[in-house]
Write an enzyme that holds these catalytic residues in place. Structure first.
Site, PDB file in Angstrom:
ATOM      1  N   ASP A  32      -4.222   6.124   7.921  1.00  0.00           N
ATOM      2  CA  ASP A  32      -3.440   6.805   7.094  1.00  0.00           C
ATOM      3  C   ASP A  32      -1.936   6.287   6.841  1.00  0.00           C
ATOM      4  O   ASP A  32      -1.183   6.168   7.917  1.00  0.00           O
ATOM      5  CB  ASP A  32      -3.445   8.169   7.360  1.00  0.00           C
ATOM      6  CG  ASP A  32      -2.666   9.065   6.333  1.00  0.00           C
ATOM      7  OD1 ASP A  32      -2.207   8.646   5.359  1.00  0.00           O
ATOM      8  OD2 ASP A  32      -2.626  10.335   6.634  1.00  0.00           O
ATOM      9  N   GLY A  33      -1.516   5.516   5.663  1.00  0.00           N
ATOM     10  CA  GLY A  33      -0.236   5.441   5.637  1.00  0.00           C
ATOM     11  C   GLY A  33      -0.181   3.793   5.237  1.00  0.00           C
ATOM     12  O   GLY A  33      -0.377   2.910   5.871  1.00  0.00           O
ATOM     13  N   GLY A  34       0.663   3.461   3.960  1.00  0.00           N
ATOM     14  CA  GLY A  34       0.655   2.182   3.479  1.00  0.00           C
ATOM     15  C   GLY A  34      -0.523   1.429   3.238  1.00  0.00           C
ATOM     16  O   GLY A  34      -0.459   0.477   3.378  1.00  0.00           O
TER      17      GLY A  34
ATOM     18  N   MET B  32       0.259  18.188   9.551  1.00  0.00           N
ATOM     19  CA  MET B  32       1.523  17.633  10.603  1.00  0.00           C
ATOM     20  C   MET B  32       2.518  18.864  10.778  1.00  0.00           C
ATOM     21  O   MET B  32       3.446  19.094  10.151  1.00  0.00           O
ATOM     22  CB  MET B  32       2.184  16.569   9.461  1.00  0.00           C
ATOM     23  CG  MET B  32       1.289  15.313   9.405  1.00  0.00           C
ATOM     24  SD  MET B  32       1.720  14.399   8.030  1.00  0.00           S
ATOM     25  CE  MET B  32       0.516  15.069   6.925  1.00  0.00           C
TER      26      MET B  32
ATOM     27  N   GLY C 140       5.188  11.906   7.312  1.00  0.00           N
ATOM     28  CA  GLY C 140       6.154  12.485   6.525  1.00  0.00           C
ATOM     29  C   GLY C 140       6.311  12.482   5.301  1.00  0.00           C
ATOM     30  O   GLY C 140       6.662  13.004   4.300  1.00  0.00           O
ATOM     31  N   PHE C 141       6.038  11.365   4.713  1.00  0.00           N
ATOM     32  CA  PHE C 141       6.126  10.589   3.156  1.00  0.00           C
ATOM     33  C   PHE C 141       5.147   9.770   2.787  1.00  0.00           C
ATOM     34  O   PHE C 141       4.832   8.812   3.708  1.00  0.00           O
ATOM     35  CB  PHE C 141       7.671  10.085   3.190  1.00  0.00           C
ATOM     36  CG  PHE C 141       8.474  10.939   3.693  1.00  0.00           C
ATOM     37  CD1 PHE C 141       9.261  11.848   2.885  1.00  0.00           C
ATOM     38  CD2 PHE C 141       9.001  10.771   4.856  1.00  0.00           C
ATOM     39  CE1 PHE C 141      10.029  12.878   3.265  1.00  0.00           C
ATOM     40  CE2 PHE C 141      10.196  11.770   5.292  1.00  0.00           C
ATOM     41  CZ  PHE C 141      10.679  12.545   4.322  1.00  0.00           C
ATOM     42  N   GLY C 142       4.841   9.867   1.633  1.00  0.00           N
ATOM     43  CA  GLY C 142       4.059   8.982   1.049  1.00  0.00           C
ATOM     44  C   GLY C 142       4.684   7.554   0.587  1.00  0.00           C
ATOM     45  O   GLY C 142       5.813   7.572   0.617  1.00  0.00           O
ATOM     46  N   GLY C 143       4.035   6.601   0.248  1.00  0.00           N
ATOM     47  CA  GLY C 143       4.524   5.408  -0.430  1.00  0.00           C
ATOM     48  C   GLY C 143       5.351   4.783   0.764  1.00  0.00           C
ATOM     49  O   GLY C 143       6.302   3.698   0.322  1.00  0.00           O
TER      50      GLY C 143
ATOM     51  N   ASP D 255      -2.403  16.560   2.865  1.00  0.00           N
ATOM     52  CA  ASP D 255      -1.321  16.624   3.836  1.00  0.00           C
ATOM     53  C   ASP D 255      -0.595  17.764   4.030  1.00  0.00           C
ATOM     54  O   ASP D 255      -0.001  18.438   2.986  1.00  0.00           O
ATOM     55  CB  ASP D 255      -0.288  15.280   3.537  1.00  0.00           C
ATOM     56  CG  ASP D 255      -1.124  13.811   3.787  1.00  0.00           C
ATOM     57  OD1 ASP D 255      -1.464  13.812   5.138  1.00  0.00           O
ATOM     58  OD2 ASP D 255      -1.097  13.410   2.890  1.00  0.00           O
TER      59      ASP D 255
ATOM     60  N   SER E 159      -5.043  10.251  -1.179  1.00  0.00           N
ATOM     61  CA  SER E 159      -4.177  11.233  -0.511  1.00  0.00           C
ATOM     62  C   SER E 159      -3.274  12.116  -1.639  1.00  0.00           C
ATOM     63  O   SER E 159      -2.513  11.482  -2.487  1.00  0.00           O
ATOM     64  CB  SER E 159      -3.139  10.641   0.512  1.00  0.00           C
ATOM     65  OG  SER E 159      -2.260  11.492   0.829  1.00  0.00           O
TER      66      SER E 159
ATOM     67  N   HIS F  53      -7.963  13.561   0.787  1.00  0.00           N
ATOM     68  CA  HIS F  53      -7.012  13.990   2.035  1.00  0.00           C
ATOM     69  C   HIS F  53      -5.701  14.787   1.437  1.00  0.00           C
ATOM     70  O   HIS F  53      -5.431  14.630   0.539  1.00  0.00           O
ATOM     71  CB  HIS F  53      -6.547  12.390   2.486  1.00  0.00           C
ATOM     72  CG  HIS F  53      -5.823  12.392   3.737  1.00  0.00           C
ATOM     73  ND1 HIS F  53      -6.376  12.414   4.920  1.00  0.00           N
ATOM     74  CD2 HIS F  53      -4.467  12.563   3.930  1.00  0.00           C
ATOM     75  CE1 HIS F  53      -5.242  12.457   5.844  1.00  0.00           C
ATOM     76  NE2 HIS F  53      -4.066  12.427   5.285  1.00  0.00           N
TER      77      HIS F  53
ATOM     78  N   MET G 299       2.647  19.870   5.891  1.00  0.00           N
ATOM     79  CA  MET G 299       3.863  19.236   6.599  1.00  0.00           C
ATOM     80  C   MET G 299       4.440  20.703   6.771  1.00  0.00           C
ATOM     81  O   MET G 299       4.667  21.364   5.544  1.00  0.00           O
ATOM     82  CB  MET G 299       4.429  18.213   5.831  1.00  0.00           C
ATOM     83  CG  MET G 299       3.744  17.097   5.664  1.00  0.00           C
ATOM     84  SD  MET G 299       4.924  15.824   4.865  1.00  0.00           S
ATOM     85  CE  MET G 299       3.611  14.413   4.693  1.00  0.00           C
TER      86      MET G 299
ATOM     87  N   GLY H 252      -2.689   6.689  -0.765  1.00  0.00           N
ATOM     88  CA  GLY H 252      -1.940   7.839  -1.792  1.00  0.00           C
ATOM     89  C   GLY H 252      -1.480   6.969  -2.660  1.00  0.00           C
ATOM     90  O   GLY H 252      -1.785   6.898  -4.083  1.00  0.00           O
TER      91      GLY H 252
ATOM     92  N   MET I 286      -2.154   6.849  12.426  1.00  0.00           N
ATOM     93  CA  MET I 286      -1.076   6.763  11.449  1.00  0.00           C
ATOM     94  C   MET I 286      -0.709   5.559  11.488  1.00  0.00           C
ATOM     95  O   MET I 286      -0.368   4.840  12.387  1.00  0.00           O
ATOM     96  CB  MET I 286      -0.193   7.660  11.856  1.00  0.00           C
ATOM     97  CG  MET I 286      -0.183   8.993  11.506  1.00  0.00           C
ATOM     98  SD  MET I 286      -1.100   9.524  10.177  1.00  0.00           S
ATOM     99  CE  MET I 286       0.481   9.116   8.875  1.00  0.00           C
TER     100      MET I 286
ATOM    101  N   HIS J  18      -5.009  17.325   6.947  1.00  0.00           N
ATOM    102  CA  HIS J  18      -4.265  16.499   7.938  1.00  0.00           C
ATOM    103  C   HIS J  18      -3.165  17.456   8.308  1.00  0.00           C
ATOM    104  O   HIS J  18      -2.129  17.563   7.652  1.00  0.00           O
ATOM    105  CB  HIS J  18      -3.893  15.040   7.387  1.00  0.00           C
ATOM    106  CG  HIS J  18      -2.956  14.327   8.074  1.00  0.00           C
ATOM    107  ND1 HIS J  18      -2.310  13.299   7.784  1.00  0.00           N
ATOM    108  CD2 HIS J  18      -2.539  14.585   9.530  1.00  0.00           C
ATOM    109  CE1 HIS J  18      -1.685  12.880   8.749  1.00  0.00           C
ATOM    110  NE2 HIS J  18      -1.561  13.602   9.880  1.00  0.00           N
TER     111      HIS J  18
HETATM  112  C1  DX5 Z   1       2.017  10.511   5.360  1.00  0.00           C
HETATM  113  C2  DX5 Z   1       0.659  11.309   5.014  1.00  0.00           C
HETATM  114  C3  DX5 Z   1      -0.341  10.267   4.034  1.00  0.00           C
HETATM  115  C4  DX5 Z   1       0.324   9.714   2.879  1.00  0.00           C
HETATM  116  C5  DX5 Z   1      -0.183   8.530   2.533  1.00  0.00           C
HETATM  117  O1  DX5 Z   1       2.590  11.175   6.523  1.00  0.00           O
HETATM  118  O2  DX5 Z   1       0.022  11.545   6.237  1.00  0.00           O
HETATM  119  O3  DX5 Z   1      -1.454  10.952   4.000  1.00  0.00           O
HETATM  120  O4  DX5 Z   1       0.083  10.706   1.964  1.00  0.00           O
HETATM  121  O5  DX5 Z   1       0.504   7.819   1.548  1.00  0.00           O
HETATM  122  P1  DX5 Z   1       0.658   6.395   1.430  1.00  0.00           P
HETATM  123  O6  DX5 Z   1      -0.773   5.601   0.987  1.00  0.00           O
HETATM  124  O7  DX5 Z   1       1.236   6.359  -0.066  1.00  0.00           O
HETATM  125  O8  DX5 Z   1       1.295   5.741   2.325  1.00  0.00           O
HETATM  126 ZN    ZN Z   2      -2.174  12.109   5.800  1.00  0.00          ZN
END
Ligand code: DX5
Ligand code: ZN
Length: 230
Positions: A180-182, A73, A147-150, A40, A13, A38, A42, A202, A142, A71
């Site tokens: 997707d996510g974590g 959002m 909204g955010f990575g990490g 993102d 990501s 991927h 937003m 990501g 999801m 993706h």
């Molecule tokens: C979150 C994004 C994800 C994000 C995943 O809203 O859709 O694609 O980048 O990042 P990680 O893998 O760090 O959770």
């Molecule tokens: Zn995503």
């Protein structure tokens, strides 16, 4: 449980990449074997963050032949689907929560020549997709609030993957399930065994000192989870 779709893919990501060195970071994961990326998008309305738009997708398109998974959002995906496909998206996913005419939106994506995916927020049940499962090319679950990575993986997502994989198998369908996510080394085996095939990662890739090595390690773990060595 037997999965009807057998291939697992790790999708780096780009949100977690260093945007000042984006081309270099893409090259690092691609030389390790990444064949899907991927992206993102937003809008600051549907999710509390702003990221990239079509110019970034166009630039990435120029430096890779690999699959770009966009993706969205955003609250009004219908207005932007054509321009993201034009910019080079190979697949576009839209959120169920913002698509009152989901069947129409998915067909809009497909008519532009891209694969059409639908995304579910953590609070949206899998059952909301019953009527579109024979239209979708893939479904994205999801495993964090977008909204955010990490962020931390929400464990209830495993149950949603299993439920969706069962619905898919019962209806003899064959779409990949994306998560997707974590996603990272600590939960990858459970995710693959639950039935997901496209695994977005990501922070666990671009937060590592060597993103290429992190990608390879995740892919190895995912493949072993799918075909365990006796
Ligand atoms: C979150 C994004 C994800 C994000 C995943 O809203 O859709 O694609 O980048 O990042 P990680 O893998 O760090 O959770
Ligand atoms: Zn995503």
């Amino acid at each position: 449980m037997k999965n009807s779709v057998q291939m697992v893919e790790i999708l780096p990501s780009l949100l977690s990449a260093d945007f000042a060195r984006l081309g270099q970071q893409i090259a690092q994961v691609e030389s390790a074997g990444a064949s899907m990326l991927h992206v993102d998008v937003m809008d600051g309305h549907f999710v509390p963050n702003l990221t990239m738009g079509t110019p970034v997708v166009q630039s990435i398109r120029k430096i890779t032949k690999n699959h770009l998974d966009v993706h969205l959002m955003i609250t009004n995906p219908d207005a932007f689907v054509p321009v993201f496909i034009e910019a080079g998206a190979d697949s576009v996913s839209v959120h169920q929560e913002v698509c009152p005419h989901l069947d129409r939106t998915l067909k809009l994506i497909q008519s532009g020549g891209a694969k059409a995916g639908v995304v579910l927020n953590p609070s949206t049940p899998v059952s909301t997709l019953t009527e579109v499962l024979d239209v979708v090319d893939f479904v994205l679950i999801m495993s964090v609030n977008p909204g955010f990575g990490g962020q931390k993986f929400l464990p209830n997502s495993l149950q949603k993957i299993r439920q969706l994989a069962e619905m898919r198998d019962r209806r003899n369908l064959n779409f990949p399930i994306e998560i997707d996510g974590g996603v990272g080394a600590s939960n990858l085996v459970d995710i693959v065994r639950a039935g997901a095939e496209w695994l977005v990662a990501g922070n666990s890739i671009f937060g590592a000192p060597d993103p290429g090595a992190a990608f390879s390690a995740l892919r190895q773990t995912a493949r072993e989870a799918l075909h365990p060595v006796a």
